[in-house]
Scaffold this motif. Structure first.
Motif, short mmCIF file in Angstrom:
data_model
loop_
_atom_site.label_atom_id
_atom_site.label_comp_id
_atom_site.label_asym_id
_atom_site.label_seq_id
_atom_site.Cartn_x
_atom_site.Cartn_y
_atom_site.Cartn_z
N GLU A 197 147.79 20.17 -24.61
CA GLU A 197 148.39 21.42 -24.15
C GLU A 197 149.75 21.17 -23.50
OE1 GLU A 197 149.27 25.05 -23.83
OE2 GLU A 197 147.30 24.58 -24.69
N ILE A 198 149.84 20.11 -22.69
CA ILE A 198 151.10 19.80 -22.02
C ILE A 198 152.22 19.58 -23.03
CG2 ILE A 198 152.29 18.05 -20.62
CD1 ILE A 198 149.65 17.71 -19.07
N TYR A 199 151.90 18.87 -24.13
CA TYR A 199 152.92 18.53 -25.11
C TYR A 199 153.04 19.56 -26.24
CZ TYR A 199 153.32 14.11 -22.72
OH TYR A 199 153.54 13.15 -21.76
N SER A 200 152.30 20.64 -26.12
CA SER A 200 152.43 21.70 -27.10
C SER A 200 153.78 22.40 -26.94
CB SER A 200 151.31 22.74 -26.91
OG SER A 200 151.57 23.91 -27.64
N PRO B 116 152.47 15.61 -32.07
CA PRO B 116 151.96 15.46 -30.71
C PRO B 116 151.14 16.65 -30.23
CG PRO B 116 154.30 15.96 -30.67
CD PRO B 116 153.94 15.70 -32.10
N SER B 117 151.31 17.82 -30.85
CA SER B 117 150.61 19.01 -30.36
C SER B 117 149.37 19.33 -31.19
CB SER B 117 151.55 20.22 -30.39
OG SER B 117 151.95 20.51 -31.71
N ALA B 118 149.12 18.55 -32.24
CA ALA B 118 147.97 18.85 -33.09
C ALA B 118 146.68 18.61 -32.34
CB ALA B 118 148.01 17.97 -34.35
N LYS B 119 145.70 19.47 -32.59
CA LYS B 119 144.42 19.37 -31.89
C LYS B 119 143.48 18.44 -32.66
CE LYS B 119 145.60 22.47 -28.77
NZ LYS B 119 146.98 22.73 -29.18
N TYR B 120 143.83 17.16 -32.69
CA TYR B 120 142.97 16.21 -33.36
C TYR B 120 141.68 16.02 -32.58
CZ TYR B 120 147.15 14.99 -36.01
OH TYR B 120 148.26 15.03 -36.81
N SER B 121 140.68 15.54 -33.28
CA SER B 121 139.38 15.34 -32.66
C SER B 121 139.45 14.28 -31.56
CB SER B 121 138.37 14.91 -33.73
OG SER B 121 137.20 14.44 -33.15
N VAL B 122 138.73 14.54 -30.49
CA VAL B 122 138.60 13.53 -29.43
C VAL B 122 137.97 12.27 -30.00
CG1 VAL B 122 137.48 13.00 -27.24
CG2 VAL B 122 138.48 15.26 -27.62
N TYR B 123 137.13 12.43 -31.00
CA TYR B 123 136.52 11.29 -31.70
C TYR B 123 137.60 10.37 -32.25
CZ TYR B 123 133.75 8.73 -35.17
OH TYR B 123 133.16 7.74 -35.92
N ASP B 124 138.68 10.95 -32.78
CA ASP B 124 139.77 10.15 -33.32
C ASP B 124 140.42 9.29 -32.25
OD1 ASP B 124 139.58 11.02 -35.99
OD2 ASP B 124 140.76 12.81 -35.57
N TYR B 125 140.70 9.91 -31.12
CA TYR B 125 141.47 9.24 -30.09
C TYR B 125 140.63 8.37 -29.14
CZ TYR B 125 145.70 11.78 -31.34
OH TYR B 125 146.79 12.25 -32.00
N SER B 126 139.31 8.56 -29.17
CA SER B 126 138.47 7.88 -28.19
C SER B 126 138.43 6.36 -28.38
CB SER B 126 137.04 8.43 -28.25
OG SER B 126 136.46 8.15 -29.52
N VAL B 127 138.83 5.88 -29.58
CA VAL B 127 138.78 4.43 -29.84
C VAL B 127 140.09 3.74 -29.51
CG1 VAL B 127 136.99 4.56 -31.58
CG2 VAL B 127 139.37 4.85 -32.24
#
Length: 393
Positions: A153-156, A86-97
């Motif tokens: 950041e909140i879930y980091s 949950p805290s990994a900084k995955y690309s916004v591209y990944d989550y945008s879909v």
């Protein structure tokens, strides 16, 4: 009606776990399972998949690329992305879909809670084109980048308020809205709040996220003067409703968490209007829709759904708590006074906000909901109205 759900994960143990969990839901849900993107696409081609839940990392194309294809070719399908960190900084591209993203391990009860409500609310929308637009390419936008970064950041495990402040401070427009809100008459502080850290602490991160949704999700905010005026008016109305909702809820329950949820529900209760304008902007009918946006009957004829239903559908796809979704869905429904909750608070607050000359001090003048509702009915000319049970429940 049975719901068809596709699970995609290259971990066979996880897929088998989903299969076992789905057995008890077989009267309502049909489960389909794939360990790679190629098999998943074959299933989607031959089955009417309502929900696709995929791990981010799968053989073939990634989970996000799979959802991108689903979004384009099967726009009615609800898209959920699973992540193991949950805290990994995955690309916004990944989550945008994805409409939602959930963290592993994720049991079937969490999945059930997150997808049953969108399916239920979608059944209220009586227009296939509207459903396709809302769930697919041109309807409900993805969360903006700053929303994802704030969530990460909140879930980091090492969450830092300083990093949150630094993140928000880089967005000048959002920072201005936060200061505008915290220094407004709604909060009534004797001195002006100039420190962003203090402002964020006063409002709380959940309210900050709702401000981001209202101001950042929609791309058309810098268009015509008529549209700007409408959105600013909607923002001001939503602030009044949210503030009264919060104060009314705390006045009656003394529950701060419930009061915060009432504030968020009040702020987002008309977000369906923004989504309708966003949809109509995509197909060049914006000016016509702007003329009828406040007419529920006309909007229902045009789209097969009210702005309340569309707003609730959006929030359900985004994974908001059911209490907030329900308040948005039912904010124009008949009051049910026997069981005060967030929905009741938003219903009352929305009606109060539309009465000229009403301010926040009204809550200090009345000793019960019934007396406030009696005032509303009198001001609206509904002296004979008897609050009854909500028609939707």
């Amino acid at each position: 009606m049975q719901i068809n759900i596709l699970f995609v994960d290259d971990d066979i143990d996880i897929l088998n776990g989903f299969k076992r969990s789905m057995y008890n839901l077989r009267d309502k849900w049909n489960g389909f399972y794939a360990s790679n993107s190629a098999d998943a696409l074959k299933i989607i081609q031959h089955e009417n998949v309502d929900v696709c839940i995929t791990d981010l990392f799968i053989p073939g194309i990634s989970g996000s690329e799979l959802l991108r294809k689903v979004k384009k070719e099967y726009p009615k399908t609800i898209r959920v992305l699973l992540s193991g960190n949950p805290s990994a900084k995955y690309s916004v591209y990944d989550y945008s879909v994805a409409h939602q993203y959930l963290t592993k391990p994720c049991n079937i009860e969490i999945i059930k809670e997150k997808i049953e409500i969108p399916i239920l609310i979608r059944s209220l929308i009586n227009n296939e084109k509207t459903i396709i637009k809302l769930t697919g390419e041109d309807g409900i936008p993805s969360f903006p980048e700053i929303y994802y970064k704030l969530e990460c950041e909140i879930y980091s495990p090492n969450v830092s308020i300083n990093r949150i402040v630094n993140l928000i401070s880089k967005d000048i427009g959002l920072t201005a809205k936060i200061f505008q809100l915290v220094n407004s008459a709604f909060f009534g502080f004797p001195t002006k709040i100039k420190d962003l850290n203090q402002a964020i602490n006063i409002l709380g991160l959940n309210i900050i996220k709702s401000i981001i949704l209202f101001t950042k999700v929609f791309p058309y905010l810098e268009m015509s003067n008529a549209l700007k005026e409408f959105i600013e008016s909607l923002w001001n109305h939503s602030l009044v409703v949210s503030t009264i909702s919060q104060r009314l809820t705390f006045y009656l329950t003394r529950n701060r968490e419930l009061s915060e949820h009432a504030y968020i529900a009040g702020m987002l209760h008309d977000i369906g209007k923004l989504i309708i304008l966003n949809m109509s902007n995509q197909d060049k009918t914006l000016l016509n829709v702007l003329d009828i946006i406040n007419n529920e009957n006309e909007i229902k004829k045009f789209l097969g759904a009210t702005h309340s239903e569309i707003g609730a559908y959006a929030l359900s796809l985004w994974g908001y708590p059911n209490s907030i979704i329900n308040a948005v869905l039912l904010h124009h429904s008949t009051l049910e006074l026997n069981n005060f909750n967030i929905t009741t608070a938003v219903q009352i607050s929305n009606r109060l906000a539309n009465i000229e000359g009403i301010d926040f001090s009204i809550l200090e003048k009345f000793d019960s909901i019934e007396s406030i509702v009696e005032l509303i009915n009198t001001k609206e000319g509904n002296k004979d109205e008897i609050p009854g049970k909500n028609p939707i429940g």
